[in-house]
Design an enzyme around this catalytic site. Structure first.
Site, short mmCIF file in Angstrom:
data_model
loop_
_atom_site.label_atom_id
_atom_site.label_comp_id
_atom_site.label_asym_id
_atom_site.label_seq_id
_atom_site.Cartn_x
_atom_site.Cartn_y
_atom_site.Cartn_z
N HIS A 91 -5.80 2.48 7.12
CA HIS A 91 -6.87 1.61 6.65
C HIS A 91 -6.37 0.21 6.34
O HIS A 91 -7.05 -0.78 6.62
CB HIS A 91 -7.51 2.24 5.41
CG HIS A 91 -8.73 1.54 4.92
ND1 HIS A 91 -9.88 1.43 5.67
CD2 HIS A 91 -9.00 0.92 3.73
CE1 HIS A 91 -10.80 0.78 4.99
NE2 HIS A 91 -10.29 0.46 3.81
N PHE A 92 -5.19 0.10 5.74
CA PHE A 92 -4.64 -1.21 5.38
C PHE A 92 -3.59 -1.61 6.42
O PHE A 92 -2.38 -1.65 6.14
CB PHE A 92 -4.05 -1.17 3.97
CG PHE A 92 -5.08 -1.22 2.89
CD1 PHE A 92 -5.69 -2.42 2.55
CD2 PHE A 92 -5.48 -0.07 2.22
CE1 PHE A 92 -6.65 -2.48 1.55
CE2 PHE A 92 -6.44 -0.12 1.23
CZ PHE A 92 -7.03 -1.32 0.89
#
Length: 288
Positions: free
Chosen positions: A265-266
């Protein structure tokens, strides 16, 4: 690497913190963070790109170093966060800019873009969802909470705890890149979440997220009619906004550039140099 400057400005009577890098005479890129982070997620990217671009990264109200009125004192909705963001852009005199949208930054940035297409020169989306295909099983408890807050609040509250914040940073990260993810990132985010009253703010935004889906048709109409240049740099293993959400952009934007990265996600944590290089080439070609 360019220095990053730190400012606070009052918008609608509330202090809004933002980071700035680069020369304001150069093309502007506005970076909009998501949950549970802040503009701190962009600090390295801003140094990398500040030689060629002007970068602005605000903290949303209730996040980072911006104001955090209690949930009963402020309308914590994505409509209101958009209004504050627009107020900041107007106060800074930013008439034309590209957008980098991540997570919560997507419904905020895409509200601005679809309402003012003449102001947006390009869009970079990193796990910035705009299609139903992007939702994964992660969202089951959140959508249940949207229908019945009381019954599902205990389950949703677990998403605000330290283990869940750490998971957001580490899920989907290949083994050979795990050591690139700084523990400072989730530690700082959790410190902000643990402030008195902040979890109630996040619960309200979790509940309000359902109304973003009502705007998806308008976002998709904007894509199809205005065809903004779009760069998609998405973690292929993101278990929050899945890669199908990245691919769905191509339905309305067949010329969009899609890059699925070996990340979660990051993605900036593990693929920052790769994303910076993609952005530099993309913006130089499309808006410079």
């Amino acid at each position: 690497m360019t220095a990053v400057r730190h400012h606070t400005i009052e918008i609608q009577g509330l202090p809004v913190f933002y980071r700035e890098a680069g020369d304001s005479s150069k093309p502007t890129l506005v970076l909009l963070h998501g949950f549970p982070s802040s503009s701190a997620m962009f600090r390295t990217l801003m140094r990398d790109l500040g030689d060629d671009f002007h970068l602005i990264a605000p903290d949303h109200i209730g996040f980072g170093r911006s104001a955090m009125p209690q949930a009963r004192e402020f309308d914590y909705s994505f409509d209101k966060l958009t209004e504050i963001t627009e107020g900041l852009l107007d106060a800074l005199g930013l008439d034309r800019f590209a957008l980098y949208i991540h997570d919560y930054g997507a419904p905020i940035g895409l509200r601005i873009a679809s309402a003012h297409p003449e102001r947006v020169t390009a869009i970079i989306t990193q796990s910035g969802n705009a299609y139903l295909e992007g939702f994964t099983p992660f969202w089951d408890i959140l959508f249940a909470h949207a229908k019945d807050r009381a019954a599902n609040e205990p389950g949703v509250r677990t998403l605000l705890e330290a283990d869940a914040t750490r998971w957001q940073y580490l899920h989907g990260v290949p083994a050979d890149r795990q050591d690139l993810v700084s523990p400072d990132s989730w530690t700082i985010d959790q410190a902000y979440l643990d402030r008195p009253g902040n979890k109630e703010i996040q619960l309200q935004l979790f509940w309000d997220y359902q109304f973003n889906l009502d705007s998806y048709p308008a976002f998709q109409k904007y894509f199809a009619e205005h065809r903004p240049p779009v760069l998609i740099t998405w973690g292929e293993h993101d278990e929050i906004f899945g890669a199908d959400g990245a691919r769905a952009y191509l339905r309305d934007l067949p010329d969009a550039e899609l890059h699925l990265l070996d990340a979660g996600h990051f993605a900036l944590e593990t693929h920052g140099p790769e994303i910076a290089a993609l952005i530099r080439e993309f913006l130089t070609r499309t808006v410079s």
